[in-house]
Design a protein around this motif. Structure first.
Motif, PDB file in Angstrom:
ATOM      1  N   GLN A 130     -35.564 -44.492  59.567  1.00 61.11           N
ATOM      2  CA  GLN A 130     -34.826 -44.341  58.620  1.00 61.11           C
ATOM      3  C   GLN A 130     -35.031 -42.833  57.897  1.00 61.11           C
ATOM      4  OE1 GLN A 130     -33.315 -47.053  58.580  1.00 61.11           O
ATOM      5  NE2 GLN A 130     -35.169 -48.144  59.626  1.00 61.11           N
ATOM      6  N   VAL A 131     -35.802 -42.056  58.371  1.00 60.23           N
ATOM      7  CA  VAL A 131     -36.166 -40.671  58.006  1.00 60.23           C
ATOM      8  C   VAL A 131     -35.043 -39.881  58.626  1.00 60.23           C
ATOM      9  CG1 VAL A 131     -37.661 -38.592  58.188  1.00 60.23           C
ATOM     10  CG2 VAL A 131     -38.739 -40.906  57.755  1.00 60.23           C
ATOM     11  N   LEU A 132     -34.851 -39.845  59.701  1.00 59.24           N
ATOM     12  CA  LEU A 132     -33.979 -38.994  60.635  1.00 59.24           C
ATOM     13  C   LEU A 132     -32.357 -39.614  60.357  1.00 59.24           C
ATOM     14  CD1 LEU A 132     -35.346 -38.713  64.060  1.00 59.24           C
ATOM     15  CD2 LEU A 132     -34.642 -36.781  62.631  1.00 59.24           C
ATOM     16  N   ALA A 133     -32.382 -40.939  60.383  1.00 59.29           N
ATOM     17  CA  ALA A 133     -31.091 -41.529  59.994  1.00 59.29           C
ATOM     18  C   ALA A 133     -30.459 -41.112  58.610  1.00 59.29           C
ATOM     19  CB  ALA A 133     -30.784 -42.818  60.001  1.00 59.29           C
ATOM     20  N   THR A 134     -31.546 -41.133  57.581  1.00 56.11           N
ATOM     21  CA  THR A 134     -31.116 -40.477  56.162  1.00 56.11           C
ATOM     22  C   THR A 134     -30.707 -39.280  56.015  1.00 56.11           C
ATOM     23  OG1 THR A 134     -32.426 -42.357  55.090  1.00 56.11           O
ATOM     24  CG2 THR A 134     -31.968 -40.377  53.778  1.00 56.11           C
ATOM     25  N   ILE A 135     -31.542 -38.331  56.774  1.00 57.78           N
ATOM     26  CA  ILE A 135     -31.234 -37.042  56.945  1.00 57.78           C
ATOM     27  C   ILE A 135     -29.719 -36.716  57.478  1.00 57.78           C
ATOM     28  CG2 ILE A 135     -31.674 -34.761  58.231  1.00 57.78           C
ATOM     29  CD1 ILE A 135     -34.509 -35.451  57.676  1.00 57.78           C
ATOM     30  N   GLN A 136     -29.451 -37.494  58.583  1.00 59.97           N
ATOM     31  CA  GLN A 136     -28.318 -37.064  59.325  1.00 59.97           C
ATOM     32  C   GLN A 136     -27.138 -37.597  58.388  1.00 59.97           C
ATOM     33  OE1 GLN A 136     -28.546 -35.862  62.024  1.00 59.97           O
ATOM     34  NE2 GLN A 136     -26.367 -36.305  63.190  1.00 59.97           N
ATOM     35  N   ALA A 137     -27.301 -38.697  57.751  1.00 62.44           N
ATOM     36  CA  ALA A 137     -26.107 -39.458  56.969  1.00 62.44           C
ATOM     37  C   ALA A 137     -25.905 -38.710  55.534  1.00 62.44           C
ATOM     38  CB  ALA A 137     -26.641 -40.928  56.712  1.00 62.44           C
ATOM     39  N   ALA A 138     -26.998 -38.126  55.010  1.00 67.61           N
ATOM     40  CA  ALA A 138     -26.787 -37.519  53.575  1.00 67.61           C
ATOM     41  C   ALA A 138     -27.006 -36.150  53.490  1.00 67.61           C
ATOM     42  CB  ALA A 138     -28.011 -38.327  52.743  1.00 67.61           C
ATOM     43  N   THR A 139     -26.660 -35.605  54.533  1.00 65.06           N
ATOM     44  CA  THR A 139     -26.840 -34.058  54.608  1.00 65.06           C
ATOM     45  C   THR A 139     -25.740 -33.589  55.286  1.00 65.06           C
ATOM     46  OG1 THR A 139     -28.556 -33.910  56.101  1.00 65.06           O
ATOM     47  CG2 THR A 139     -29.120 -33.896  54.045  1.00 65.06           C
ATOM     48  N   SER A 140     -25.328 -32.420  55.303  1.00 61.88           N
ATOM     49  CA  SER A 140     -24.448 -31.899  56.058  1.00 61.88           C
ATOM     50  C   SER A 140     -24.454 -30.188  56.106  1.00 61.88           C
ATOM     51  CB  SER A 140     -22.968 -32.267  55.633  1.00 61.88           C
ATOM     52  OG  SER A 140     -22.557 -31.560  54.646  1.00 61.88           O
ATOM     53  N   GLY A 141     -24.006 -29.698  57.043  1.00 62.68           N
ATOM     54  CA  GLY A 141     -23.800 -28.185  57.229  1.00 62.68           C
ATOM     55  C   GLY A 141     -25.259 -27.618  57.528  1.00 62.68           C
ATOM     56  N   PRO A 142     -25.516 -26.332  56.675  1.00 64.41           N
ATOM     57  CA  PRO A 142     -26.641 -25.605  56.540  1.00 64.41           C
ATOM     58  C   PRO A 142     -27.700 -26.652  56.171  1.00 64.41           C
ATOM     59  CG  PRO A 142     -25.053 -24.084  55.848  1.00 64.41           C
ATOM     60  CD  PRO A 142     -24.299 -25.659  55.934  1.00 64.41           C
TER      61      PRO A 142
END
Length: 475
Positions: A130-142
């Motif tokens: 869930q850590v990586l998935a949350t980063i991938q889904a809830a952030t973008s760009g830089p």
């Protein structure tokens, strides 16, 4: 497929990023816990064996039981996060990790500890994807690039810091707890993490989640168990018949798993490990590189802990602190990773392999020259250079692997990545660790260490060659 992200209430005019600073700190804290606990037991095994009257085979199960359960269930954990919500699985997995850590710390006997470690690995498998998935889904760009780099730095630093922390906690004997403190220390950390996660971690999930792939889950578990179980337990158990039968069954289990997954993928369903995901060059080539890197990393950490304590006669604290230069070099160099990748592309990873190889050679020379006086001073140059090289590889490779995974498949992609990493970490202990322990009676501790380090060096050369196949730039 689109991604639904729920964020904390904010002003209508200036909505903050979905995953802010406190939320990122929280998920990185959770990312550190499972990796710290994989390595923290290395320097505590002698104390555990003495206190619980446990033989070598049982002690290996304390390490392997956690690692195998963790590796087997990681992809399923990622899929369940996509299905039920990543924040929900994150909170549940973290709470379970705290409870199972408490059970490890209070275990009255060796087999109770083994059972608690298996449960701890399973709870980590629910939390970490869930850590990586949350980063991938809830952030973008830089912001995503920075978050992924910080995740990679956290992962690498946790592996080294776990061993250092283990030595300090065992020697400190807090309130007479001895080795039990290495597990009990997780409880207050988990409580803090739960409080922060409830407030700062956003809920994300796939807009159209797929049901759990039952046949794929079972076949992946069988594939990993038939490989990891005999390799981790075979030497200590005397290589009984079941180990050879299990290894013989491994290729058939893998073939059956891949056939089932490919058939589901072609039918338009989302299997547990979609073969189409490996058509993404960044993921496929990044995972290829991660395998030899992780095998070498964990194998080195396991054998250096044994060599320093059993061979050089160091206590748990000096044995742990001898790796401090590696941890510090990793920390500072990894912080420069995003800038270096932006400027020089993925050839930074190749440079990291070269540096790591030089560091391992310096450690070999130190072992040949100073043995048995192989402490902090003798290891400092090699450990620092190797740590810098590892820092140029691991954080950047983790970022590369996930760089082109669609947000809707963030859970699946992160599950595949961390499963590959964890299985390779377990293989490192099973292969390089077994080689080292097998050579000790014949060559002596020093020459066994040197020989195994040279085998690791061959793996570093392979890592460097594979890095040349990575995409030159990172999305």
């Amino acid at each position: 497929m689109s991604e639904t992200v729920t964020v904390p209430a904010a002003s209508k005019t200036a909505a903050p990023p979905a995953l802010g600073g406190p939320g990122l700190f929280t998920v990185l804290l959770a990312a550190a816990l499972p990796l710290v606990d994989f390595f923290i037991v290395n320097v505590a095994l002698p104390a555990i064996g003495t206190d619980l009257t446990a033989g070598e085979a049982v002690l290996e199960l304390v390490v392997a039981g956690y690692g195998v359960a963790y590796a087997v269930l990681l992809v399923l954990g990622g899929r369940l996060g996509d299905l039920f919500g990543r924040r929900r699985l994150f909170l549940g997995g973290m709470a379970a990790f705290g409870l199972t850590s408490l059970a490890c710390g209070l275990a009255p006997g060796a087999w109770t500890l083994v059972a608690a470690r298996v449960a701890q690995g399973a709870s980590a498998a629910a939390m970490l994807p869930q850590v990586l998935a949350t980063i991938q889904a809830a952030t973008s760009g830089p912001r995503r690039a920075k978050a992924m780099s910080l995740y990679g730095a956290t992962a690498g630093l946790s592996m080294v810091a776990g061993q250092i922390l283990g030595g300090v906690l065992v020697a400190a004997d807090l309130a007479g707890t001895g080795w039990r403190a290495i597990f009990l220390v997780n409880v207050p950390v988990v409580v803090l993490g739960l409080v922060l996660a409830a407030r700062f971690v956003p809920e994300t999930r796939s807009h159209r989640p797929e049901p759990v792939d039952g046949p794929g889950t079972v076949l992946l578990a069988v594939s990993l168990l038939t490989l990891l179980a005999p390799l981790t337990e075979g030497r200590a158990a005397g290589w009984p018949l079941w180990t050879w039968l299990s290894l013989a069954a491994f290729p058939f289990a893998v073939a059956a798993f891949w056939t089932v997954e490919r058939r589901a993928d072609r039918a338009g369903r989302t299997p547990l490990v979609p073969p189409s995901l490996f058509r993404v060059p960044s993921m496929r080539r990044g995972l290829e590189l991660m395998v030899p890197f992780s095998i070498g990393f964990s194998g080195f950490m396991f054998m250096i802990a044994l060599a320093l304590q059993r061979g050089a006669g160091l206590g748990p604290v000096p044995a742990g602190l001898a790796l401090t230069p590696m941890a510090l070099a990793f920390l500072f160099v990894s912080l420069a990773g995003p800038r270096l990748i932006s400027r020089y592309g993925t050839r930074v990873v190749t440079a990291g392999a070269v540096l790591q190889g030089v560091g391992v050679l310096l450690i070999v020379l130190a072992a040949l020259r100073y043995w048995p006086h192989l402490g902090l001073g003798a290891l400092l140059p090699g450990a620092a250079v190797a740590g810098a090289g590892q820092a140029l590889q691991l954080p950047n490779v983790l970022r590369i692997v996930m760089s082109e995974v669609p947000p809707a498949r963030a859970g699946v992609g992160s599950g595949v990545m961390v499963t590959t990493q964890q299985a390779a970490l377990s293989l490192g202990v099973a292969t390089l660790g077994t080689l080292f322990l097998t050579l000790v009676p014949h060559l002596g501790m020093r020459d066994a260490l040197v020989t195994t380090l040279l085998v690791q060096l061959a793996g570093i050369v392979l890592t460097g060659l594979l890095s040349l196949r990575l995409p030159r730039t990172v999305g």
